[in-house]
Design an enzyme around this catalytic site. Structure first.
Site, PDB file in Angstrom:
ATOM      1  N   ASP A 294       3.365 -24.518  35.734  1.00  0.00           N
ATOM      2  CA  ASP A 294       4.121 -23.476  35.128  1.00  0.00           C
ATOM      3  C   ASP A 294       3.897 -22.145  35.772  1.00  0.00           C
ATOM      4  OD1 ASP A 294       4.619 -21.171  33.117  1.00  0.00           O
ATOM      5  OD2 ASP A 294       4.919 -22.606  31.796  1.00  0.00           O
TER       6      ASP A 294
ATOM      7  N   LEU B 235       4.322 -19.058  34.698  1.00  0.00           N
ATOM      8  CA  LEU B 235       3.886 -17.977  33.877  1.00  0.00           C
ATOM      9  C   LEU B 235       4.480 -16.683  34.091  1.00  0.00           C
ATOM     10  CD1 LEU B 235      -0.058 -18.410  34.680  1.00  0.00           C
ATOM     11  CD2 LEU B 235       1.352 -19.424  32.536  1.00  0.00           C
TER      12      LEU B 235
ATOM     13  N   ALA C 103      10.461 -26.601  32.230  1.00  0.00           N
ATOM     14  CA  ALA C 103      10.948 -25.451  32.996  1.00  0.00           C
ATOM     15  C   ALA C 103      12.056 -24.898  33.096  1.00  0.00           C
ATOM     16  CB  ALA C 103      10.284 -25.365  34.451  1.00  0.00           C
TER      17      ALA C 103
ATOM     18  N   THR D 231      19.716 -28.638  26.439  1.00  0.00           N
ATOM     19  CA  THR D 231      20.122 -28.035  25.287  1.00  0.00           C
ATOM     20  C   THR D 231      21.392 -28.321  24.506  1.00  0.00           C
ATOM     21  OG1 THR D 231      20.607 -25.759  24.347  1.00  0.00           O
ATOM     22  CG2 THR D 231      20.903 -25.979  26.755  1.00  0.00           C
ATOM     23  N   ASP D 232      21.726 -28.383  23.457  1.00  0.00           N
ATOM     24  CA  ASP D 232      23.117 -28.618  22.944  1.00  0.00           C
ATOM     25  C   ASP D 232      23.934 -27.644  23.167  1.00  0.00           C
ATOM     26  OD1 ASP D 232      22.342 -26.422  21.257  1.00  0.00           O
ATOM     27  OD2 ASP D 232      22.640 -27.526  19.400  1.00  0.00           O
ATOM     28  N   GLU D 233      23.407 -26.335  23.704  1.00  0.00           N
ATOM     29  CA  GLU D 233      24.406 -25.290  24.173  1.00  0.00           C
ATOM     30  C   GLU D 233      25.270 -25.366  25.108  1.00  0.00           C
ATOM     31  OE1 GLU D 233      22.998 -21.126  23.826  1.00  0.00           O
ATOM     32  OE2 GLU D 233      21.227 -21.867  22.703  1.00  0.00           O
TER      33      GLU D 233
ATOM     34  N   TYR E  39      23.268 -18.559  30.133  1.00  0.00           N
ATOM     35  CA  TYR E  39      22.400 -19.666  30.122  1.00  0.00           C
ATOM     36  C   TYR E  39      22.694 -20.845  30.057  1.00  0.00           C
ATOM     37  CZ  TYR E  39      19.104 -22.563  27.295  1.00  0.00           C
ATOM     38  OH  TYR E  39      18.341 -23.587  26.715  1.00  0.00           O
TER      39      TYR E  39
ATOM     40  N   ALA F 179      25.660 -22.218  30.856  1.00  0.00           N
ATOM     41  CA  ALA F 179      26.272 -22.581  32.214  1.00  0.00           C
ATOM     42  C   ALA F 179      25.057 -22.979  32.987  1.00  0.00           C
ATOM     43  CB  ALA F 179      26.935 -21.561  32.533  1.00  0.00           C
TER      44      ALA F 179
ATOM     45  N   LYS G 254      22.057 -24.285  32.395  1.00  0.00           N
ATOM     46  CA  LYS G 254      21.587 -25.801  31.905  1.00  0.00           C
ATOM     47  C   LYS G 254      22.748 -26.664  32.148  1.00  0.00           C
ATOM     48  CE  LYS G 254      18.254 -26.408  30.223  1.00  0.00           C
ATOM     49  NZ  LYS G 254      16.812 -26.986  30.872  1.00  0.00           N
TER      50      LYS G 254
ATOM     51  N   PRO H 116      27.817 -10.638  22.729  1.00  0.00           N
ATOM     52  CA  PRO H 116      29.070 -11.248  23.190  1.00  0.00           C
ATOM     53  C   PRO H 116      29.090 -12.748  23.621  1.00  0.00           C
ATOM     54  CG  PRO H 116      27.823  -9.614  24.551  1.00  0.00           C
ATOM     55  CD  PRO H 116      26.868  -9.804  23.492  1.00  0.00           C
TER      56      PRO H 116
END
Length: 354
Positions: free
Chosen positions: A32, A34, A81, A133-135, A158, A160, A162, A291
């Site tokens: 990680d 951090l 990550a 993610t489902d986004e 974000y 985009a 992912k 937005p």
């Protein structure tokens, strides 16, 4: 005992996964960087646990990743990550591209170079599980759910970033044969979540009597997934998922944001009553919408349920009660977060221009 390399294992979901599985399901090497959301305090209970080895470093550091792979010879990599907060991606998208796209690419290339030199049996048994993610699917109308066949249509920097990382994982499986798996989850909540996200932010603000900022009309809908259920789903996919497949993970718990906030208020009013016996309802403040705010997400989790037998154990009501109780009982952890750079401010207010 198996060895797993877990990236982002000091963050919210990764940290919960590590706490559940370190030293029981596997020896975990926890890498990680951090950043602001990675918190060593989350892992404090693992001090001295021989099943957990923490490494401070970046997934984009190819030399470090190559060294860890050579030294520990993991049977799986679970990639948590990521930069993960939509509002922060609106304010500063470059960091999201760097971690979620460039970092994932570096991790994939380092893994591929190492995996190619394994013997045939180790190659076959190895898994690279990418947590997403489902986004990436965009926004739904009033009906329907995201399935694994839903076309990608990310609407924020974000999502985009992912989406790009998901495509890279898919490409490495189809092009090079790297045995990958991908999970796309709905909105997580539970212990150890960084307090910029809706549920912990509302808990902390309501406890001190601060305004509770709700975007727009508060009618945006998310499918809420308790983090412990998500960790169980990841383990199920890791152990039984078919190589190259995507598994959607949802809590079957669609709720409007305003309903979530009011549910938190009800739980806090019961557990920490105000001196005057009133309610914190008056703290709700409707503010300018984010937005490009997606209106509704909902997950069709029938594939993982049918193939792997997973289903969420927590309802939204039981999971939220557990979450509120955890934060009430762990204010020292929360105070240490608040002592850092994040002050509970509202992020993501860059104006949209045509």
């Amino acid at each position: 005992m198996k060895t797993w390399l877990v990236t982002g294992g000091a963050g919210f979901i990764g940290g919960n996964f590590v706490l559940t599985h370190a030293g029981t399901s596997a020896r975990i090497v926890n890498l990680d960087a951090l950043t602001y959301a990675g918190n060593p305090d989350t892992l404090a209970s693992l001090g001295g646990n021989p099943g957990h080895h923490f490494v401070h470093g970046d997934i984009a550091d190819r030399a470090l990743v190559a060294r860890l792979l050579a030294e520990y010879q993991p049977q799986a990599i679970i990639n948590f990550a990521a930069e993960s907060h939509v509002d922060r991606s609106i304010d500063g998208p470059a960091a999201f591209v760097q971690t979620n796209v460039v970092g994932t690419l570096g991790l994939l290339e380092s893994t591929l170079a190492w995996w190619r030199n394994l013997d045939a049996d180790a190659k076959t048994k190895f898994r690279f599980l990418h947590v997403s993610t489902d986004e990436v699917y965009g926004s739904l109308g009033d009906s329907g759910k995201f399935s694994e066949q839903t076309p990608y249509a990310p609407n924020s920097p974000y999502s985009a970033s992912k989406a790009a990382s998901d495509h890279l994982v898919r490409a490495f499986q189809h092009t090079y044969g790297l045995p990958t798996l991908t999970t796309n989850c709905s909105n997580n909540y539970g212990p150890y979540q960084f307090p910029e996200k809706l549920i912990p932010l509302m808990i902390q603000k309501a406890l001190v009597g601060a305004p509770l900022p709700v975007y727009g009309d508060g009618r945006n809908v998310r499918d809420w997934l308790y983090v412990g259920d998500h960790c169980a789903a990841i383990h199920a996919v890791l152990e039984g998922g078919r190589v190259g497949e995507v598994y959607n993970v949802g809590g079957d718990a669609e709720r409007e944001n305003i309903h979530v906030v009011r549910s938190i208020i009800a739980l806090l009013d019961e557990r920490r009553p105000l001196a005057n016996g009133g309610t914190r309802e008056s703290l709700i403040s409707f503010v300018q919408d984010r937005p490009g705010h997606d209106r509704r997400y909902a997950i069709d989790a029938s594939k993982i349920q049918g193939e792997l037998g997973w289903k969420p154990q927590e309802t939204f009501e039981s999971g939220l009660a557990r979450t509120v109780d955890w934060y009430l009982g762990n204010q020292v952890w929360c105070d240490r977060i608040r002592d850092g750079a994040y002050r509970g401010e509202r992020l993501g207010q860059v104006a949209h221009t045509a």
